[in-house]
Design an enzyme around this catalytic site. Structure first.
Site, PDB file in Angstrom:
ATOM      1  N   ASP A  83       0.829  -1.219   0.000  1.00  0.00           N
ATOM      2  CA  ASP A  83       0.000   0.000   0.000  1.00  0.00           C
ATOM      3  C   ASP A  83       0.858   1.262   0.000  1.00  0.00           C
ATOM      4  O   ASP A  83       0.497   2.253  -0.619  1.00  0.00           O
ATOM      5  CB  ASP A  83      -1.052  -0.002   1.121  1.00  0.00           C
ATOM      6  CG  ASP A  83      -0.487  -0.037   2.537  1.00  0.00           C
ATOM      7  OD1 ASP A  83       0.691  -0.419   2.702  1.00  0.00           O
ATOM      8  OD2 ASP A  83      -1.248   0.287   3.465  1.00  0.00           O
ATOM      9  N   GLY A 139      -2.254  -4.691  18.498  1.00  0.00           N
ATOM     10  CA  GLY A 139      -0.855  -4.968  18.167  1.00  0.00           C
ATOM     11  C   GLY A 139      -0.614  -6.331  17.550  1.00  0.00           C
ATOM     12  O   GLY A 139       0.488  -6.866  17.635  1.00  0.00           O
ATOM     13  N   SER A 155      -5.141  -4.182  12.961  1.00  0.00           N
ATOM     14  CA  SER A 155      -5.293  -2.740  12.799  1.00  0.00           C
ATOM     15  C   SER A 155      -6.161  -2.057  13.846  1.00  0.00           C
ATOM     16  O   SER A 155      -7.055  -1.271  13.525  1.00  0.00           O
ATOM     17  CB  SER A 155      -5.804  -2.414  11.397  1.00  0.00           C
ATOM     18  OG  SER A 155      -5.298  -1.159  11.054  1.00  0.00           O
ATOM     19  N   ASP A 183      -5.426   0.369   5.721  1.00  0.00           N
ATOM     20  CA  ASP A 183      -6.200   0.072   6.932  1.00  0.00           C
ATOM     21  C   ASP A 183      -7.329   1.082   7.133  1.00  0.00           C
ATOM     22  O   ASP A 183      -8.481   0.718   7.353  1.00  0.00           O
ATOM     23  CB  ASP A 183      -5.282   0.086   8.167  1.00  0.00           C
ATOM     24  CG  ASP A 183      -4.205  -0.973   8.099  1.00  0.00           C
ATOM     25  OD1 ASP A 183      -4.225  -1.780   7.151  1.00  0.00           O
ATOM     26  OD2 ASP A 183      -3.341  -0.992   8.997  1.00  0.00           O
TER      27      ASP A 183
END
Ligand code: ADP
Ligand code: MG
Length: 332
Positions: free
Chosen positions: A44, A130, A134, A180
């Site tokens: 991305d 984590g 996301s 995300d």
């Protein structure tokens, strides 16, 4: 995991917390889902194509406007309420760092000229933090929805995603791509989204209704702040400059083969983008065996060319394939 969009629920986990922390019921409740990515990993930030889906786990926020020029932030993660003046310009440090994901969004709306007001907010959720689902972008997006509700505005999902991404870059210090935030804000029930990270064009990709998506946690921890993510990003930028391109999106595999230096990072990006195209076509055609082969090739490329896997992830993928899944690969 079930792909969903971000519909509100009647009673949020964070509502009760809000009342006990701030002494009043909230007036606003927002919810933003986590996400999985079927294919298109680490592309991305090179303008690539990705195929993520929002999922049925989320971060939620409950809030209420206050008269003072500050925000008061509480999270079920623990710790005291963090108070930040509305005109704060520097990221928070120390134990309060988590609040950068929230206040950073407030600051980005403020800096973009939107009418931001003071508020109290409590955050909670059922999305593991984590682990690559996301939670960071979900927390940013739940915050953005609070800011918009209090300001009486509704941004287009893409504009909201861009402000959330800017907050993650400049306040949380993570140079993330747009995937995300985009899929979290534009997710559709029962669909993955094919996202062109250059044009930000989004194409809904219906998923077979009987398809189950299973996420397994290797329990091996990584931190985006530990520098490896930034190193991969820098590797890609070096390859881009060496090849005289604006981004690796413009590189085709023949040109890469012809170049004297072996740009393994670049090869991952180029082949992964082409796998996303093929995966999306196979999904349209209901060609499940092709999906499996593409997921396997994606994992190999992430392991050998991009070097972001580990032996535990490789073992999990192997086990999943042996168990007869339609395809398996590392994510996150
Ligand atoms: P991921 O996005 O894959 O979950 P990140 O490392 O990008 O992993 O983001 C996790 C960070 O986001 C946490 O360490 C914390 O700072 C912040 N965060 C996410 N959700 C919450 C929450 N509900 N409350 C407080 N902080 C959160
Ligand atoms: Mg994150």
């Amino acid at each position: 995991m079930r792909p969903i969009n971000s519909k509100p629920t009647s009673r949020f986990l964070s509502d009760k917390n809000f009342e006990s922390v701030f002494g009043n019921p909230p007036t606003i409740a927002t919810r933003a889902p986590g996400r999985i990515n079927l294919i298109g990993e680490h592309v991305d930030y090179q303008d690539g194509l990705v195929l993520p889906a929002a999922i049925d786990r989320y971060i939620c926020g409950s809030a209420r406007a206050i008269s003072g020029p500050e925000v008061r932030l509480w999270s079920s993660l623990g710790g005291d309420t963090v108070v930040v003046p509305l005109d704060q310009t520097a990221p928070l440090i120390g134990r309060n760092r988590w609040a950068n994901y929230v206040f950073g969004v407030v600051a980005k709306y403020r800096d973009a000229g939107h009418p931001v007001v003071g508020f109290e907010a409590a955050f909670d959720g059922n999305l593991p933090l984590g682990v690559g689902l996301s939670s960071s972008a979900a927390l940013e997006s739940a915050t953005a929805l609070i800011v918009e509700a209090l300001a009486g505005i509704t941004l287009a999902p893409t504009d909201r995603a861009l402000l959330c991404q800017a907050a993650e870059h400049d306040w949380a210090g993570v140079p993330c791509g747009i995937m995300d935030q985009l899929v979290i804000n534009a997710g559709i029930d029962g669909h993955a989204l094919k996202i062109d990270c250059r044009s930000l064009e989004i194409q809904p990709a219906p998923l077979p209704p009987n398809l189950a998506i299973v996420v397994a946690d290797s329990k091996v921890h990584h931190s985006l702040a530990d520098g490896e993510y930034a190193k991969r990003k820098a590797d890609c930028e070096n390859a881009t400059h060496a090849l005289g391109l604006a981004s690796l999106r413009d590189l085709d595999i023949d040109r890469l083969r012809a170049s004297r230096q072996v740009f393994r990072r670049a090869r991952h990006v180029v082949t992964e983008i082409s796998r996303v195209k093929n995966f999306s076509a196979a999904l349209d055609a209901g060609n499940i065996s092709t999906l499996a082969a593409l997921m396997a090739a994606s994992h190999d490329s992430l392991r050998a060319d991009y070097e972001v896997s580990c032996k535990e992830l490789d073992a999990l993928v192997e086990i999943a394939v042996e168990l007869g899944t339609h395809g398996s690969r590392m994510m996150g």
